[in-house]
Design a protein around this motif. Sequence first.
Motif, mmCIF file in Angstrom:
data_model
loop_
_atom_site.group_PDB
_atom_site.id
_atom_site.type_symbol
_atom_site.label_atom_id
_atom_site.label_comp_id
_atom_site.label_asym_id
_atom_site.label_seq_id
_atom_site.Cartn_x
_atom_site.Cartn_y
_atom_site.Cartn_z
ATOM 1 N N GLU A 118 -58.069 -31.700 9.797
ATOM 2 C CA GLU A 118 -57.686 -32.433 8.626
ATOM 3 C C GLU A 118 -58.775 -33.046 7.707
ATOM 4 O OE1 GLU A 118 -58.246 -34.886 12.646
ATOM 5 O OE2 GLU A 118 -57.378 -32.986 12.058
ATOM 6 N N VAL A 119 -60.021 -33.086 8.273
ATOM 7 C CA VAL A 119 -61.064 -33.183 7.573
ATOM 8 C C VAL A 119 -61.503 -32.185 6.609
ATOM 9 C CG1 VAL A 119 -63.534 -34.233 7.498
ATOM 10 C CG2 VAL A 119 -61.889 -35.113 9.088
ATOM 11 N N PHE A 120 -61.706 -30.798 7.024
ATOM 12 C CA PHE A 120 -62.160 -29.959 6.467
ATOM 13 C C PHE A 120 -61.053 -29.677 5.274
ATOM 14 C CE2 PHE A 120 -61.642 -25.155 5.904
ATOM 15 C CZ PHE A 120 -62.885 -25.045 5.447
ATOM 16 N N LYS A 121 -59.749 -30.041 5.247
ATOM 17 C CA LYS A 121 -58.770 -29.652 4.189
ATOM 18 C C LYS A 121 -59.046 -30.683 3.233
ATOM 19 C CE LYS A 121 -55.227 -29.065 7.325
ATOM 20 N NZ LYS A 121 -53.810 -29.155 7.725
ATOM 21 N N THR A 122 -59.762 -31.852 3.362
ATOM 22 C CA THR A 122 -59.844 -32.795 2.186
ATOM 23 C C THR A 122 -61.207 -32.737 1.465
ATOM 24 O OG1 THR A 122 -61.037 -34.619 3.653
ATOM 25 C CG2 THR A 122 -58.573 -34.530 3.612
ATOM 26 N N ILE A 123 -62.001 -31.863 2.106
ATOM 27 C CA ILE A 123 -63.270 -31.835 1.420
ATOM 28 C C ILE A 123 -63.088 -30.794 -0.017
ATOM 29 C CG2 ILE A 123 -65.593 -30.464 1.364
ATOM 30 C CD1 ILE A 123 -65.281 -31.012 4.455
ATOM 31 N N ARG A 124 -63.616 -31.545 -1.320
ATOM 32 C CA ARG A 124 -63.598 -31.045 -2.424
ATOM 33 C C ARG A 124 -64.890 -31.067 -3.057
ATOM 34 N NH1 ARG A 124 -59.759 -29.221 -0.494
ATOM 35 N NH2 ARG A 124 -57.559 -29.654 -0.891
ATOM 36 N N THR A 125 -65.881 -32.066 -2.890
ATOM 37 C CA THR A 125 -67.156 -31.998 -3.669
ATOM 38 C C THR A 125 -68.332 -32.266 -2.556
ATOM 39 O OG1 THR A 125 -67.008 -34.719 -3.486
ATOM 40 C CG2 THR A 125 -66.042 -33.632 -5.240
ATOM 41 N N VAL A 126 -69.436 -31.980 -2.936
ATOM 42 C CA VAL A 126 -70.568 -32.181 -2.501
ATOM 43 C C VAL A 126 -70.636 -33.556 -1.446
ATOM 44 C CG1 VAL A 126 -73.303 -32.104 -2.425
ATOM 45 C CG2 VAL A 126 -71.898 -30.570 -3.636
ATOM 46 N N GLY A 127 -70.194 -34.636 -2.053
ATOM 47 C CA GLY A 127 -70.074 -35.818 -1.646
ATOM 48 C C GLY A 127 -69.082 -35.943 -0.570
ATOM 49 N N ASP A 128 -68.091 -35.147 -0.614
ATOM 50 C CA ASP A 128 -67.165 -35.293 0.631
ATOM 51 C C ASP A 128 -67.662 -34.583 1.570
ATOM 52 O OD1 ASP A 128 -65.173 -36.085 -1.318
ATOM 53 O OD2 ASP A 128 -64.125 -34.276 -1.688
ATOM 54 N N VAL A 129 -68.648 -33.556 1.558
ATOM 55 C CA VAL A 129 -69.241 -32.884 2.610
ATOM 56 C C VAL A 129 -70.240 -33.876 3.472
ATOM 57 C CG1 VAL A 129 -70.913 -30.839 3.409
ATOM 58 C CG2 VAL A 129 -69.361 -30.452 1.592
ATOM 59 N N VAL A 130 -70.860 -34.647 2.382
ATOM 60 C CA VAL A 130 -71.678 -35.728 3.085
ATOM 61 C C VAL A 130 -70.842 -36.764 3.829
ATOM 62 C CG1 VAL A 130 -73.524 -37.417 2.393
ATOM 63 C CG2 VAL A 130 -73.457 -35.181 1.261
ATOM 64 N N ASP A 131 -69.836 -37.134 3.154
ATOM 65 C CA ASP A 131 -68.952 -37.992 3.952
ATOM 66 C C ASP A 131 -68.338 -37.651 5.092
ATOM 67 O OD1 ASP A 131 -69.391 -39.848 1.721
ATOM 68 O OD2 ASP A 131 -67.502 -39.445 0.815
ATOM 69 N N ALA A 132 -68.123 -36.347 5.161
ATOM 70 C CA ALA A 132 -67.491 -35.895 6.555
ATOM 71 C C ALA A 132 -68.446 -35.741 7.494
ATOM 72 C CB ALA A 132 -66.988 -34.622 6.206
ATOM 73 N N LEU A 133 -69.778 -35.393 7.276
ATOM 74 C CA LEU A 133 -71.102 -35.332 8.222
ATOM 75 C C LEU A 133 -71.223 -36.822 8.489
ATOM 76 C CD1 LEU A 133 -73.248 -32.856 6.431
ATOM 77 C CD2 LEU A 133 -72.034 -32.522 8.700
ATOM 78 N N ALA A 134 -71.317 -37.701 7.797
ATOM 79 C CA ALA A 134 -71.389 -39.230 8.114
ATOM 80 C C ALA A 134 -70.332 -39.566 8.925
ATOM 81 C CB ALA A 134 -71.543 -39.935 6.749
ATOM 82 N N GLY A 135 -69.267 -39.442 8.753
ATOM 83 C CA GLY A 135 -68.173 -39.576 9.551
ATOM 84 C C GLY A 135 -68.007 -39.067 11.052
ATOM 85 N N MET A 136 -68.717 -37.873 11.063
ATOM 86 C CA MET A 136 -69.110 -37.158 12.384
ATOM 87 C C MET A 136 -69.924 -38.036 13.088
ATOM 88 S SD MET A 136 -69.359 -33.203 11.489
ATOM 89 C CE MET A 136 -70.267 -32.761 12.803
ATOM 90 N N ALA A 137 -71.111 -38.751 12.486
ATOM 91 C CA ALA A 137 -72.183 -39.555 12.857
ATOM 92 C C ALA A 137 -71.494 -40.841 13.655
ATOM 93 C CB ALA A 137 -73.217 -39.978 11.975
ATOM 94 N N VAL A 138 -70.454 -41.299 13.071
ATOM 95 C CA VAL A 138 -69.752 -42.507 13.774
ATOM 96 C C VAL A 138 -68.840 -42.186 14.892
ATOM 97 C CG1 VAL A 138 -68.415 -44.159 12.887
ATOM 98 C CG2 VAL A 138 -69.825 -43.413 11.179
ATOM 99 N N GLU A 139 -68.373 -40.956 14.914
ATOM 100 C CA GLU A 139 -67.384 -40.647 16.057
ATOM 101 C C GLU A 139 -68.124 -40.934 17.483
ATOM 102 O OE1 GLU A 139 -66.219 -36.822 15.325
ATOM 103 O OE2 GLU A 139 -64.784 -37.307 13.803
#
Length: 87
Positions: free
Chosen positions: A66-87
Amino acid sequence: MVVVTEMSKDELYAWVVDLLAEMFELDKSSLTPDSNLYADLDIDSIDAVDLAVKLKQLTGRGLAPEVFKTIRTVGDVVDALAGMAVE
């Protein structure tokens, strides 16, 4: 193995830019957080899957579908990785 939990968002951004430049032969100076992976960088769906696989190999953690499907920009990739760090 890259430990995303120990990286700041700026460090994650620099790392993602380096990775994208290396994987897809892009000019780092042309990449911004708002660069659209598909429209601006000509990354297609197969490339996006390759990126997800590479991120999993490098971090040891996969992006949720569900996260992968929302990635559109370089910033989205960074946010997804940052979100992984919080999990």
